[in-house]
Design a protein around this motif. Structure first.
Motif, PDB file in Angstrom:
ATOM      1  N   SER A 138       7.564  -0.483   5.860  1.00  0.00           N
ATOM      2  CA  SER A 138       8.022   0.618   5.761  1.00  0.00           C
ATOM      3  C   SER A 138       7.517   1.275   5.148  1.00  0.00           C
ATOM      4  O   SER A 138       7.650   2.791   4.903  1.00  0.00           O
ATOM      5  N   ALA A 139       7.145   0.426   3.412  1.00  0.00           N
ATOM      6  CA  ALA A 139       6.431   1.102   2.289  1.00  0.00           C
ATOM      7  C   ALA A 139       4.750   1.762   3.639  1.00  0.00           C
ATOM      8  O   ALA A 139       4.557   2.835   3.254  1.00  0.00           O
ATOM      9  N   GLY A 140       4.655   1.051   4.410  1.00  0.00           N
ATOM     10  CA  GLY A 140       2.930   1.143   4.951  1.00  0.00           C
ATOM     11  C   GLY A 140       2.759   2.744   6.280  1.00  0.00           C
ATOM     12  O   GLY A 140       2.235   2.959   6.178  1.00  0.00           O
ATOM     13  N   ALA A 141       4.749   2.355   6.608  1.00  0.00           N
ATOM     14  CA  ALA A 141       4.601   3.484   7.223  1.00  0.00           C
ATOM     15  C   ALA A 141       4.389   5.177   6.114  1.00  0.00           C
ATOM     16  O   ALA A 141       4.113   5.958   7.309  1.00  0.00           O
ATOM     17  N   VAL A 142       5.242   4.835   4.870  1.00  0.00           N
ATOM     18  CA  VAL A 142       5.245   5.739   4.093  1.00  0.00           C
ATOM     19  C   VAL A 142       3.483   6.344   4.712  1.00  0.00           C
ATOM     20  O   VAL A 142       3.227   7.249   4.168  1.00  0.00           O
ATOM     21  N   CYS A 143       3.030   5.432   4.009  1.00  0.00           N
ATOM     22  CA  CYS A 143       1.052   5.870   3.601  1.00  0.00           C
ATOM     23  C   CYS A 143       0.893   7.040   5.057  1.00  0.00           C
ATOM     24  O   CYS A 143      -0.258   6.956   4.704  1.00  0.00           O
ATOM     25  N   MET A 144       1.229   5.935   6.032  1.00  0.00           N
ATOM     26  CA  MET A 144       0.643   6.959   7.228  1.00  0.00           C
ATOM     27  C   MET A 144       1.235   7.862   7.179  1.00  0.00           C
ATOM     28  O   MET A 144       0.835   8.809   8.016  1.00  0.00           O
ATOM     29  N   ASN A 145       2.601   7.851   6.337  1.00  0.00           N
ATOM     30  CA  ASN A 145       2.986   9.377   7.500  1.00  0.00           C
ATOM     31  C   ASN A 145       2.617  10.760   5.812  1.00  0.00           C
ATOM     32  O   ASN A 145       2.479  11.840   6.866  1.00  0.00           O
ATOM     33  N   LEU A 146       2.038   9.938   5.019  1.00  0.00           N
ATOM     34  CA  LEU A 146       1.210  10.401   3.922  1.00  0.00           C
ATOM     35  C   LEU A 146       0.220  11.377   4.266  1.00  0.00           C
ATOM     36  O   LEU A 146      -0.488  12.697   4.567  1.00  0.00           O
ATOM     37  N   LEU A 147      -0.874  10.598   5.529  1.00  0.00           N
ATOM     38  CA  LEU A 147      -2.143  11.093   6.054  1.00  0.00           C
ATOM     39  C   LEU A 147      -2.079  12.005   6.961  1.00  0.00           C
ATOM     40  O   LEU A 147      -2.415  12.839   6.706  1.00  0.00           O
TER      41      LEU A 147
ATOM     42  N   LEU B  65      -1.396  19.837   7.092  1.00  0.00           N
ATOM     43  CA  LEU B  65      -1.461  20.962   6.767  1.00  0.00           C
ATOM     44  C   LEU B  65      -2.309  21.364   5.812  1.00  0.00           C
ATOM     45  O   LEU B  65      -2.584  21.460   5.106  1.00  0.00           O
ATOM     46  N   GLY B  66      -4.045  20.795   6.630  1.00  0.00           N
ATOM     47  CA  GLY B  66      -5.025  20.711   6.385  1.00  0.00           C
ATOM     48  C   GLY B  66      -5.664  20.274   5.259  1.00  0.00           C
ATOM     49  O   GLY B  66      -7.327  20.823   4.869  1.00  0.00           O
ATOM     50  N   PHE B  67      -5.489  19.224   4.717  1.00  0.00           N
ATOM     51  CA  PHE B  67      -6.068  18.683   3.786  1.00  0.00           C
ATOM     52  C   PHE B  67      -6.627  16.771   4.875  1.00  0.00           C
ATOM     53  O   PHE B  67      -6.276  16.805   5.421  1.00  0.00           O
ATOM     54  N   GLY B  68      -7.747  16.783   3.700  1.00  0.00           N
ATOM     55  CA  GLY B  68      -8.327  15.652   4.165  1.00  0.00           C
ATOM     56  C   GLY B  68      -7.107  14.567   2.784  1.00  0.00           C
ATOM     57  O   GLY B  68      -7.210  14.850   1.824  1.00  0.00           O
ATOM     58  N   ALA B  69      -7.385  13.572   3.778  1.00  0.00           N
ATOM     59  CA  ALA B  69      -7.063  12.265   3.398  1.00  0.00           C
ATOM     60  C   ALA B  69      -7.545  11.229   3.251  1.00  0.00           C
ATOM     61  O   ALA B  69      -7.627   9.996   4.852  1.00  0.00           O
ATOM     62  N   ASN B  70      -7.286   9.776   2.608  1.00  0.00           N
ATOM     63  CA  ASN B  70      -7.273   8.800   3.159  1.00  0.00           C
ATOM     64  C   ASN B  70      -7.154   7.547   2.559  1.00  0.00           C
ATOM     65  O   ASN B  70      -6.238   7.542   0.846  1.00  0.00           O
ATOM     66  N   TRP B  71      -6.116   6.197   2.612  1.00  0.00           N
ATOM     67  CA  TRP B  71      -6.020   5.756   2.124  1.00  0.00           C
ATOM     68  C   TRP B  71      -6.787   4.265   2.282  1.00  0.00           C
ATOM     69  O   TRP B  71      -7.450   3.559   3.122  1.00  0.00           O
ATOM     70  N   ILE B  72      -6.407   3.876   1.028  1.00  0.00           N
ATOM     71  CA  ILE B  72      -7.539   3.380   0.332  1.00  0.00           C
ATOM     72  C   ILE B  72      -7.023   2.493  -0.330  1.00  0.00           C
ATOM     73  O   ILE B  72      -5.875   2.646  -1.096  1.00  0.00           O
TER      74      ILE B  72
ATOM     75  N   GLU C 256       7.153  -5.880  -7.347  1.00  0.00           N
ATOM     76  CA  GLU C 256       6.378  -4.675  -6.343  1.00  0.00           C
ATOM     77  C   GLU C 256       5.352  -5.156  -6.276  1.00  0.00           C
ATOM     78  O   GLU C 256       4.727  -5.423  -6.508  1.00  0.00           O
ATOM     79  N   ARG C 257       4.841  -3.786  -5.180  1.00  0.00           N
ATOM     80  CA  ARG C 257       3.175  -3.994  -4.804  1.00  0.00           C
ATOM     81  C   ARG C 257       2.503  -2.848  -4.230  1.00  0.00           C
ATOM     82  O   ARG C 257       3.381  -2.433  -3.476  1.00  0.00           O
ATOM     83  N   ILE C 258       1.589  -2.957  -4.538  1.00  0.00           N
ATOM     84  CA  ILE C 258       0.974  -1.348  -4.444  1.00  0.00           C
ATOM     85  C   ILE C 258       0.896  -1.642  -2.536  1.00  0.00           C
ATOM     86  O   ILE C 258       0.095  -2.378  -1.952  1.00  0.00           O
ATOM     87  N   ALA C 259       1.757  -0.139  -1.906  1.00  0.00           N
ATOM     88  CA  ALA C 259       0.726  -0.401  -0.446  1.00  0.00           C
ATOM     89  C   ALA C 259      -0.338  -0.165  -0.179  1.00  0.00           C
ATOM     90  O   ALA C 259      -0.276  -0.059   0.593  1.00  0.00           O
ATOM     91  N   GLY C 260      -0.634   1.656  -1.307  1.00  0.00           N
ATOM     92  CA  GLY C 260      -1.430   2.307  -1.366  1.00  0.00           C
ATOM     93  C   GLY C 260      -2.348   2.904  -1.616  1.00  0.00           C
ATOM     94  O   GLY C 260      -1.169   3.512  -2.683  1.00  0.00           O
ATOM     95  N   PHE C 261      -3.059   3.711  -2.281  1.00  0.00           N
ATOM     96  CA  PHE C 261      -3.993   5.109  -2.622  1.00  0.00           C
ATOM     97  C   PHE C 261      -4.396   5.450  -1.769  1.00  0.00           C
ATOM     98  O   PHE C 261      -5.149   5.867  -1.015  1.00  0.00           O
ATOM     99  N   ILE C 262      -3.297   6.861  -1.755  1.00  0.00           N
ATOM    100  CA  ILE C 262      -3.580   7.582  -0.375  1.00  0.00           C
ATOM    101  C   ILE C 262      -4.345   9.237  -0.990  1.00  0.00           C
ATOM    102  O   ILE C 262      -3.566   9.981  -1.817  1.00  0.00           O
ATOM    103  N   HIS C 263      -5.699   9.027  -0.885  1.00  0.00           N
ATOM    104  CA  HIS C 263      -6.278  10.564  -1.856  1.00  0.00           C
ATOM    105  C   HIS C 263      -6.441  11.540  -0.854  1.00  0.00           C
ATOM    106  O   HIS C 263      -6.635  11.170   0.728  1.00  0.00           O
ATOM    107  N   LEU C 264      -6.345  12.711  -1.651  1.00  0.00           N
ATOM    108  CA  LEU C 264      -5.577  13.749  -1.630  1.00  0.00           C
ATOM    109  C   LEU C 264      -6.925  14.699  -2.013  1.00  0.00           C
ATOM    110  O   LEU C 264      -6.974  15.028  -2.770  1.00  0.00           O
ATOM    111  N   GLY C 265      -6.978  15.654  -0.603  1.00  0.00           N
ATOM    112  CA  GLY C 265      -7.631  17.011  -1.248  1.00  0.00           C
ATOM    113  C   GLY C 265      -8.388  18.078   0.239  1.00  0.00           C
ATOM    114  O   GLY C 265      -7.918  17.972   1.291  1.00  0.00           O
TER     115      GLY C 265
END
Length: 153
Positions: free
Chosen positions: A80-89, A95-102, A122-131
């Motif tokens: 589910s946490a991984g799906a959250v990352c994908m939904n962020l992307l 919305l017209g932004f660039g995004a990268n899951w790292i 807890e564990r980090i599922a991802g860093f979603i970089h936006l710009g």
């Protein structure tokens, strides 16, 4: 940001446990943490990847926060946490932004994750970089789907 996170939170979540949380990292926090990570880097490449952490205007760190449940396995909560990352992307892209899951070494090193406020269990599922993308994303080789698909009839 509120809209992107709202979309991300509408993710598959068996049991409605919300086994994840969001940490918004601004430029100053990313620069400070990256500087603190440098001495921990395993090698020169580990130092070099910190440039990715510093580069984006904002980053959303998704943290998997599984809860004890007799009904919902931890594995499903982490998915589910991984799906959250994908939904962020997808939300950022829509919305017209660039995004990268790292994820890099600092997502797995306990001393490093502590700098991000990650707690025990807890564990980090991802860093979603936006710009705003400076150029279209590069295409990359994709797997041969025929080798990955099977059927049970």
């Amino acid at each position: 940001m509120a809209r992107i996170i709202s979309v991300a939170a509408r993710t598959p979540d068996h049991g409605k446990l919300a086994p994840w949380r969001f940490v918004i990292l601004g430029a100053a926090a990313k620069a400070r943490i990256a500087a603190e990570l440098e001495p921990m880097a395993p090698d020169p490449k580990g130092v070099a990847v910190l440039a990715k952490l510093r580069a984006s205007p904002v980053c959303v760190m998704v943290v998997a926060t599984p809860v004890e449940s007799q009904k919902i396995p931890q594995w499903e909560q982490e998915l589910s946490a991984g799906a959250v990352c994908m939904n962020l992307l997808h939300a950022a892209d829509a919305l017209g932004f660039g995004a990268n899951w790292i994820t890099d070494w600092y997502a797995y090193e306990p001393a490093a994750t502590a700098l991000f406020g990650v707690k025990a269990g807890e564990r980090i599922a991802g860093f979603i970089h936006l710009g705003t993308p400076a150029a279209p994303p590069l295409e990359r080789d994709r797997p041969d789907l025929s080798a990955l698909i099977s059927r049970l009839d």
